[in-house]
Write an enzyme that holds these catalytic residues in place. Structure first.
Site, PDB file in Angstrom:
ATOM      1  N   LYS A  80       0.727  -1.494   0.009  1.00  0.00           N
ATOM      2  CA  LYS A  80      -0.453  -0.313  -0.249  1.00  0.00           C
ATOM      3  C   LYS A  80       1.170   1.254  -0.363  1.00  0.00           C
ATOM      4  O   LYS A  80       2.344   1.612   0.333  1.00  0.00           O
ATOM      5  CB  LYS A  80      -1.039   0.113   1.465  1.00  0.00           C
ATOM      6  CG  LYS A  80      -2.213  -0.866   1.209  1.00  0.00           C
ATOM      7  CD  LYS A  80      -3.072  -0.567   2.518  1.00  0.00           C
ATOM      8  CE  LYS A  80      -3.824  -1.997   1.781  1.00  0.00           C
ATOM      9  NZ  LYS A  80      -3.389  -2.633   3.644  1.00  0.00           N
ATOM     10  N   ASP A 143       2.867 -13.736  -9.680  1.00  0.00           N
ATOM     11  CA  ASP A 143       2.319 -13.746 -10.485  1.00  0.00           C
ATOM     12  C   ASP A 143       2.851 -14.258 -11.998  1.00  0.00           C
ATOM     13  O   ASP A 143       2.505 -14.850 -13.026  1.00  0.00           O
ATOM     14  CB  ASP A 143       1.506 -13.079 -10.877  1.00  0.00           C
ATOM     15  CG  ASP A 143       0.902 -12.274  -9.277  1.00  0.00           C
ATOM     16  OD1 ASP A 143      -0.033 -13.228  -8.323  1.00  0.00           O
ATOM     17  OD2 ASP A 143       0.977 -11.133  -9.521  1.00  0.00           O
ATOM     18  N   ARG A 178     -17.279 -36.367  -7.228  1.00  0.00           N
ATOM     19  CA  ARG A 178     -17.097 -35.189  -7.802  1.00  0.00           C
ATOM     20  C   ARG A 178     -16.574 -34.204  -8.640  1.00  0.00           C
ATOM     21  O   ARG A 178     -15.753 -34.744  -9.024  1.00  0.00           O
ATOM     22  CB  ARG A 178     -17.010 -34.056  -6.166  1.00  0.00           C
ATOM     23  CG  ARG A 178     -17.910 -34.386  -4.822  1.00  0.00           C
ATOM     24  CD  ARG A 178     -17.204 -33.668  -3.926  1.00  0.00           C
ATOM     25  NE  ARG A 178     -18.557 -34.397  -3.006  1.00  0.00           N
ATOM     26  CZ  ARG A 178     -18.301 -34.148  -1.180  1.00  0.00           C
ATOM     27  NH1 ARG A 178     -17.431 -34.118  -0.921  1.00  0.00           N
ATOM     28  NH2 ARG A 178     -19.589 -34.290  -0.742  1.00  0.00           N
ATOM     29  N   GLY A 186      -2.260 -15.088  -9.381  1.00  0.00           N
ATOM     30  CA  GLY A 186      -1.755 -14.860 -10.138  1.00  0.00           C
ATOM     31  C   GLY A 186      -2.158 -13.681 -11.203  1.00  0.00           C
ATOM     32  O   GLY A 186      -1.420 -13.199 -12.018  1.00  0.00           O
ATOM     33  N   GLU A 238      -7.888 -16.590 -10.398  1.00  0.00           N
ATOM     34  CA  GLU A 238      -8.383 -15.809 -10.718  1.00  0.00           C
ATOM     35  C   GLU A 238      -9.295 -14.552 -10.745  1.00  0.00           C
ATOM     36  O   GLU A 238     -10.308 -13.659 -10.566  1.00  0.00           O
ATOM     37  CB  GLU A 238      -7.201 -14.820  -8.731  1.00  0.00           C
ATOM     38  CG  GLU A 238      -6.952 -13.929  -9.052  1.00  0.00           C
ATOM     39  CD  GLU A 238      -6.215 -13.134  -8.113  1.00  0.00           C
ATOM     40  OE1 GLU A 238      -6.256 -13.539  -7.510  1.00  0.00           O
ATOM     41  OE2 GLU A 238      -4.778 -12.663  -8.314  1.00  0.00           O
TER      42      GLU A 238
HETATM   43  O1  F6P Z   1       0.418 -10.020  -6.679  1.00  0.00           O
HETATM   44  C1  F6P Z   1       0.404 -11.301  -6.316  1.00  0.00           C
HETATM   45  C2  F6P Z   1      -0.984 -11.605  -5.009  1.00  0.00           C
HETATM   46  O2  F6P Z   1      -0.578 -12.629  -4.298  1.00  0.00           O
HETATM   47  C3  F6P Z   1      -2.529 -11.579  -6.490  1.00  0.00           C
HETATM   48  O3  F6P Z   1      -1.569 -13.113  -6.749  1.00  0.00           O
HETATM   49  C4  F6P Z   1      -2.634 -11.547  -5.749  1.00  0.00           C
HETATM   50  O4  F6P Z   1      -4.602 -11.265  -6.313  1.00  0.00           O
HETATM   51  C5  F6P Z   1      -2.840 -10.521  -5.300  1.00  0.00           C
HETATM   52  O5  F6P Z   1      -1.187 -10.311  -4.799  1.00  0.00           O
HETATM   53  C6  F6P Z   1      -3.702 -10.959  -3.692  1.00  0.00           C
HETATM   54  O6  F6P Z   1      -3.115  -9.287  -2.805  1.00  0.00           O
HETATM   55  P1  F6P Z   1      -2.825  -9.520  -0.763  1.00  0.00           P
HETATM   56  O7  F6P Z   1      -1.978  -9.941  -0.639  1.00  0.00           O
HETATM   57  O8  F6P Z   1      -3.422  -7.489  -1.142  1.00  0.00           O
HETATM   58  O9  F6P Z   1      -4.545  -9.683  -0.573  1.00  0.00           O
END
Ligand code: F6P
Length: 361
Positions: A80, A143, A178, A186, A238
């Site tokens: 952040k 990623d 299932r 990613g 995701e």
């Molecule tokens: O960039 C790395 C990552 O783990 C991504 O794969 C994921 O979308 C994101 O960071 C998750 O971010 P946070 O840790 O802020 O939830």
């Protein structure tokens, strides 16, 4: 610059496994080989924003134990607080980039090694240009989406974790006949889903780079059943959207999306369309933690040593990279223009198709 340099290191953005291997390699090369002083800045660029500055001088003693094997980062990280638009307590945003530049000067650094992903590289490159800072970068992210390098620290461990999850999900899927969906991270790239899906024997892999249709997904499941497979494994990245193109996740105040939810969406759809018992596992931050794989320790070590050598040569504004079985370095400005997603015509997609894995297209 005198021959005894003062250099800094920070880990910026989301953490991953293998960061400590990079820090250790930097320490061994910079302190052990060159006799320089090494300052570990805490919590990414936050350590240079705080007053007093938040850092520690690293000595070789720190690295006599199990640091190489540890997940996370001993320096702390922050994803952040873009210093060019820093969120203030009153809700406003402020340009605090000059404070970071002052922090770098106050520490008297001859060079700063930034271990980061594409977002961090963009910020650090802008800071370097504004403040004439001597930076070199090491690519890290689960990623694996940073351009001009074939791999990033952390990616291999994430693929290992996702593959192991499939190894655990397959027997339970088979026992209960299932459909099991594994949602992996990613961001906008499908690298983790593709690699783990192949290695973990998935039947269907859904990635953002290849649009899918639900009817193709369900017909693939039906074909499997006709051939006697009573269960199915699906890996979904995701960032995959709903069939109608909706992005699922939580939007932050800055407008960026934290992805999540596609696994559950698919579960609802597949249950409705097929009547089959379907379950979802969302792997989440498990992919970022734990003991780094040998490959991530190896990459981290090679990158860390090379990053220090770049400072020795006075080669700044570059990122270390892995290309054609070698460590090289490339200008950060070039890296920023080369996003690396999955190539839908690439070897791994062809491999998956050759194995009969469906992308739902
Ligand atoms: O960039 C790395 C990552 O783990 C991504 O794969 C994921 O979308 C994101 O960071 C998750 O971010 P946070 O840790 O802020 O939830």
């Amino acid at each position: 610059m005198s021959s005894e340099k003062r250099i800094g290191v920070l880990t910026s953005g989301g953490d991953c496994s293998g960061l400590n291997a990079v820090i250790r390699a930097i320490a061994r090369r910079a302190i052990g080989e060159y006799g320089w002083r090494l300052f570990g800045i805490h919590d990414g660029t936050m350590g240079l924003l705080r007053r007093p500055l938040d850092y520690e001088e690293l000595t070789l003693k720190v690295f006599t134990g199990n640091v190489l094997r540890m997940g996370g980062t001993i320096l702390g990280a922050s994803s952040k607080g873009d210093p060019f638009a820093f969120p203030m307590p009153d809700g406003s945003v402020k340009d605090r980039s000059d404070e970071i530049i002052e922090g770098y000067r106050e520490l008297g650094l001859d060079g700063l090694i930034v271990i980061g992903g594409d977002g961090s590289l963009r910020i650090m490159q802008a800071l370097a240009e504004r403040g004439n800072l001597n930076i070199v970068a090491v690519p890290k992210t689960i990623d694996n989406d940073i351009g001009l390098t074939e791999t990033c620290v952390g990616y291999n461990t994430a693929v290992y974790v996702a593959t192991e999850a499939l190894d655990r999900l397959q027997p339970t899927a088979a026992s209960h006949s299932r459909v099991i969906i594994l949602e992996v991270m990613g961001r906008d790239a499908g690298h983790i889903a593709l690699a783990s899906g192949i290695a973990g024997g998935a039947d269907i892999i859904l990635i953002p780079e290849i649009p899918y249709r639900l009817e193709n997904v369900t017909s693939r499941i039906s074909q499997l059943r006709e051939k006697g497979h009573t269960h199915a494994l699906i890996v979904v990245a995701e960032a995959v959207k709903t069939e109608s193109g909706e992005t699922l996740g939580v939007r932050s105040e800055s407008g960026s999306v934290r992805y999540g939810g596609i696994g559950n969406y698919l579960k609802e759809q597949i249950t409705d369309l097929t009547g089959l018992e379907t379950r979802v596992t969302v792997l989440g931050h498990l992919q970022r933690g734990g003991v780094p794989t040998p490959r991530d320790r190896l990459m981290g070590s090679a990158f860390g040593v090379h990053a220090v050598d770049m400072i020795k040569e006075g080669k700044f504004g570059h990122m270390v990279a892995w290309q054609n079985r070698r460590v090289v370095d490339v200008p950060i400005s070039d890296v920023l223009g080369h996003y690396y997603g999955v190539d839908p015509q690439g070897t791994l997609v062809k491999t998956a198709r050759g194995l009969g894995i469906s992308f739902g297209d």
